[in-house]
Design an enzyme around this catalytic site. Structure first.
Site, PDB file in Angstrom:
ATOM      1  N   SER A 161     -16.740  -7.747   6.445  1.00  0.00           N
ATOM      2  CA  SER A 161     -16.033  -6.521   6.790  1.00  0.00           C
ATOM      3  C   SER A 161     -16.457  -5.343   5.894  1.00  0.00           C
ATOM      4  O   SER A 161     -17.613  -4.963   5.875  1.00  0.00           O
ATOM      5  CB  SER A 161     -14.529  -6.764   6.732  1.00  0.00           C
ATOM      6  OG  SER A 161     -13.851  -5.812   7.500  1.00  0.00           O
ATOM      7  N   LYS A 213       6.848  10.664  13.341  1.00  0.00           N
ATOM      8  CA  LYS A 213       6.863  10.440  11.894  1.00  0.00           C
ATOM      9  C   LYS A 213       7.206   8.988  11.551  1.00  0.00           C
ATOM     10  O   LYS A 213       6.775   8.477  10.508  1.00  0.00           O
ATOM     11  CB  LYS A 213       7.873  11.386  11.227  1.00  0.00           C
ATOM     12  CG  LYS A 213       7.800  11.389   9.717  1.00  0.00           C
ATOM     13  CD  LYS A 213       6.426  11.822   9.233  1.00  0.00           C
ATOM     14  CE  LYS A 213       6.327  11.809   7.730  1.00  0.00           C
ATOM     15  NZ  LYS A 213       4.976  12.155   7.261  1.00  0.00           N
TER      16      LYS A 213
END
Length: 333
Positions: A161, A213
């Site tokens: 990765s 949010k």
């Protein structure tokens, strides 16, 4: 009543015997008490001794950490060598394999006149795409500034990765035949506790200014629009990863979509797929390819306190938290 001249003598003798008996008892008590005091003083002395010994041992260890650099050979005096920069553990800000630490070591290695090449010794499962990207870009920049100094990535147990993202910036990549290589993908994990909260009767109260949010709030139901949006973020990050790998590996990597599916490969398989250039260790690369067998590690060692804490294993909990995804951060894995 007749007069007995020995009566007083008999009473005095009994009194004397009682006195002598009591005296002996007191002497025994006194001796026992004195012996106890002596043992207590001895135990106290040994306690102080072992405490001083422990503090002395700790001070010696601390002194070794503090002054280790004073006795370590200077890279400038090491003669011709191959520079080594470690990429070890999770790639994240504040970790041993943070971009700041790796980049600092890379700049020192490139600046060293006696360093004939640089090896990125990688043993990492990945981590932050941002931190990995910083290192990737810096390697590219330093290679352009110092075209005479090649960079080799050497994968040890695992270079997956974000760690492979960094490896792709090197001129060539090597690994062991059993190393784990690849995992070109992006993951973001977390937990949802909505049903559990309902069962235990807990009410979630969240106040926001901005419709999104509270995106991915684990205590609120996941909405389809949130899922789609976050998936688009992951897809974009994944595409950036793929582009950088293709840019770094060029036509050496096979045109196969499964390479970018998040799968991991052994070093032997990785050679066939073009993920790496060959099999070999850091010593092999330094000796056979660079031609400068001596290895000098430029990786920052951290402060003495950090090293001591790390030795005691305090970082274990942080590592487990990262692996379990409790931080809910996006990672290249």
């Amino acid at each position: 009543m007749g007069f007995n001249p020995w009566a007083n003598d008999s009473k005095d003798a009994d009194a004397i015997k009682k006195y002598e008996t009591k005296t002996k008892e007191w002497r025994l008590i006194e001796r026992a008490f004195m012996g106890l005091q002596k043992e207590q003083r001895s135990a106290r002395r040994w306690g102080i001794f072992f405490k001083l010994l422990t503090f002395g041992y700790l001070f010696v260890i601390l002194g070794v950490f503090l002054f280790a650099d004073s006795f370590a050979p200077d890279a400038d005096d090491a003669g011709e060598h191959t520079a080594v920069v470690q990429v070890k553990g999770p790639i994240a800000d504040g970790e041993e394999a943070s971009a700041d630490a790796i980049i600092h070591a890379l700049r020192k290695a490139f600046k060293a006149d006696e360093a004939k090449a640089v090896i990125l010794r990688i043993n990492s499962p990945g981590g932050s795409p941002v931190q990995s990207g910083y290192v990737y870009d810096e390697v590219k920049r330093l290679r352009a500034l110092h075209p005479e100094k090649k960079v080799y990535a050497v994968i040890m147990d695992i270079g997956a990765s974000g760690a492979y993202y960094i490896a792709a910036s090197a001129d060539e990549i090597y690994a062991d035949k059993a190393s784990l290589v690849g995992s070109i993908g992006v993951i973001s994990s977390g937990f949802g506790f909505v049903d559990l909260m309902e069962k235990v009767g807990v009410e979630r109260r969240t106040f926001t200014a901005g419709d999104n949010k509270a995106l991915l709030d684990p205590f609120s139901p996941l909405q389809d629009k949130e899922r789609q949006f976050w998936q688009s973020v992951l897809n974009t990050t994944h595409q950036q990863f793929i582009e950088q790998v293709k840019l770094g590996r060029g036509d050496r990597i096979k045109d196969d979509t499964k390479l970018y599916s998040g799968l991991v490969w052994t070093g032997e398989q990785a050679v066939e797929l073009g993920l790496i250039d060959g099999l070999g260790s850091s010593s092999h690369v330094a000796r056979q390819i660079v031609g400068a067998e001596k290895l000098v590690d430029y990786t920052p060692q951290g402060t003495p306190l950090e090293q001591i804490i790390d030795q005691l294993g305090v970082s274990f909990a942080k590592g487990m938290s990262a692996q379990l995804g409790l931080g809910n951060t996006t990672q290249l894995r």
